[in-house]
Design an enzyme around this catalytic site. Structure first.
Site, PDB file in Angstrom:
ATOM      1  N   ASP A 298      -0.126  -1.051   0.092  1.00 42.08           N
ATOM      2  CA  ASP A 298      -0.230  -0.213  -0.341  1.00 42.08           C
ATOM      3  C   ASP A 298       0.948   1.285  -0.243  1.00 42.08           C
ATOM      4  OD1 ASP A 298      -2.239   1.880   0.153  1.00 42.08           O
ATOM      5  OD2 ASP A 298      -2.947   1.051   2.422  1.00 42.08           O
ATOM      6  N   HIS A 302       2.822  10.571  -0.168  1.00 46.79           N
ATOM      7  CA  HIS A 302       2.994  12.332   0.171  1.00 46.79           C
ATOM      8  C   HIS A 302       3.704  13.397   0.184  1.00 46.79           C
ATOM      9  CE1 HIS A 302      -1.955  11.093   0.219  1.00 46.79           C
ATOM     10  NE2 HIS A 302      -1.143  10.477   1.225  1.00 46.79           N
TER      11      HIS A 302
END
Length: 413
Positions: A298, A302
């Site tokens: 996953d 960011h």
């Protein structure tokens, strides 16, 4: 080009053999590398089938300030991966053949390893109208609205029926929005002690329970993303025993951390959250008994600004491609919780088998299991730097990754 690797341990047919390994390379992608240096550095290393991650976020198109297909696949290559599946929370969302082509064109021009894109289940991932399944089926690996749960039972039923007809898998982010109540970490002891809003486990396992009944009804192939709690493990275990065509994944951080290991830092914030020690142990048991089929990272990069606002305000998501194997080898194999063979199975073999991803003979990764390092996010090839494993000492260093008869990573560069 032929490389003869001597005194190595190589994985074949579920076991490790020792001896010489002949690697045939028609071309070399890493022009700075040279065969003599590579060979001399690989004695006593382990050769695995290159890993396959069915759950990564490459952020292109739409969010290239977080990650690009090039940087994300370079990070994957460094982690030992030759294949990754890219999630659809992009701009434009791949909900039509036209929008999916925007992503596949970028993959063709930027990827250094194989990227298999998902198409979205619903238009713009809004959970209101189904995407154009028929137009995208031949160009996507599966259908998912990852990042958002499909809230409508009837819409999920229709999605499963379409996927069943097309021979595709529904890959579900299971999250009941009505149960979230503003939470952002696990609704457990750490949240209570530090005054944080919690996410209950029911918000994950209730949608899984619903979808398992739908998968049984429709006969659809169903895969559950990033399970994190004990109830999810038990539901999937029972469904498998009942003949439901279901597989699931979990991520390294859920297997080696519990919520009391959290710190007041955005690099510990992801969705679903790291849960209790009881949940972690249930995940371990699920991994050992086969309930959990595979491990996916996953990988969700960011920007620094988006991850520097603490547990409350930071965006959800951590990176994991460059540390996944070494985290799991250090915490689970070296501690005799699982075998090295089982780790290879869940990182390389099972993902390909479930998602029908071809394994090309010669796609390998080579690790020095005796070598250790301290995790330094500043050295990541990914643009994302937020990892809960920062400053941890880990064993297992990737020396070489080969994909499509090309060296896509070597630590000599």
């Amino acid at each position: 080009m032929k490389l003869k690797l001597q005194k190595v341990n190589f994985y074949k047919d579920g076991a490790f053999l020792s001896g010489d390994y002949l690697l045939n390379l028609d071309s070399v992608a890493c022009s700075n590398s040279h065969s003599g240096g590579i060979v001399s550095n690989l004695n006593n290393c382990f050769i695995f089938p290159a890993f396959c991650d069915v759950h990564v976020h490459l952020r292109e198109p739409g969010f290239s300030y977080k990650e690009t297909i090039k940087t994300g696949t370079l990070a994957a290559a460094r982690g030992g991966y030759s294949d990754v599946c890219s999630m659809p929370n992009l701009n434009p969302v791949p909900d039509s053949a036209e929008n999916l082509k925007v992503q596949t064109d970028l993959i063709k021009s930027g990827a250094v390893i194989n990227v298999h894109p998902y198409a979205s289940i619903t238009v713009e991932q809004k959970g209101e109208v189904l995407s154009d399944f028929e137009a995208m089926a031949k160009d996507c690996i599966a259908f998912s609205d990852d990042g958002r749960g499909v809230q409508s039972q009837e819409l999920m039923r229709q999605a499963m029926l379409k996927a069943k007809k097309l021979g595709k898998i529904i890959v579900a982010h299971c999250e009941d929005n009505s149960l979230l109540q503003g939470g952002y970490i696990h609704d457990g002891e750490y949240a209570k002690l530090h005054g944080h809003k919690g996410i209950c486990s029911e918000s994950e396992w209730k949608p899984i329970e619903r979808d398992l009944a739908l998968a049984k009804e429709t006969g659809c192939k169903y895969h559950v993303c990033h399970i994190s709690c004990k109830e999810s493990v038990e539901l999937i275990r029972k469904a498998k025993a009942d003949g439901v065509d279901v597989t699931c994944e979990t991520a390294p951080h859920y297997l080696v951390m519990n919520d009391m290991m959290l710190k007041e830092d955005g690099r510990f914030k992801m969705n679903p959250p790291i849960r209790s020690e009881e949940d972690r142990l249930a995940l371990i048991e699920g991994l050992k008994d086969g309930t959990i089929d595979m491990i996916a990272t996953d990988h969700a990069p960011h920007s620094y600004e988006e991850k520097s606002k603490g547990l409350d305000k930071s965006l959800m998501g951590v990176v994991g491609l460059e540390t996944a194997f070494s985290v799991l080898y250090t915490r689970l194999v070296k501690t005799n919780i699982i075998t090295l063979e089982r780790l290879v199975e869940v990182m390389a073999i099972a993902p390909r088998k479930r998602f029908n991803i071809e394994y090309r003979e010669g796609d390998i990764c080579v690790f020095d299991l005796n070598k250790n390092y301290v995790v330094n996010p500043d050295e990541f090839l990914s643009l994302g730097k937020a990892t809960p494993f920062k400053n941890e000492k880990l064993f297992g260093v990737c020396k070489l990754t080969v994909a499509n008869e090309k060296i896509v990573y070597t630590d000599s560069i």
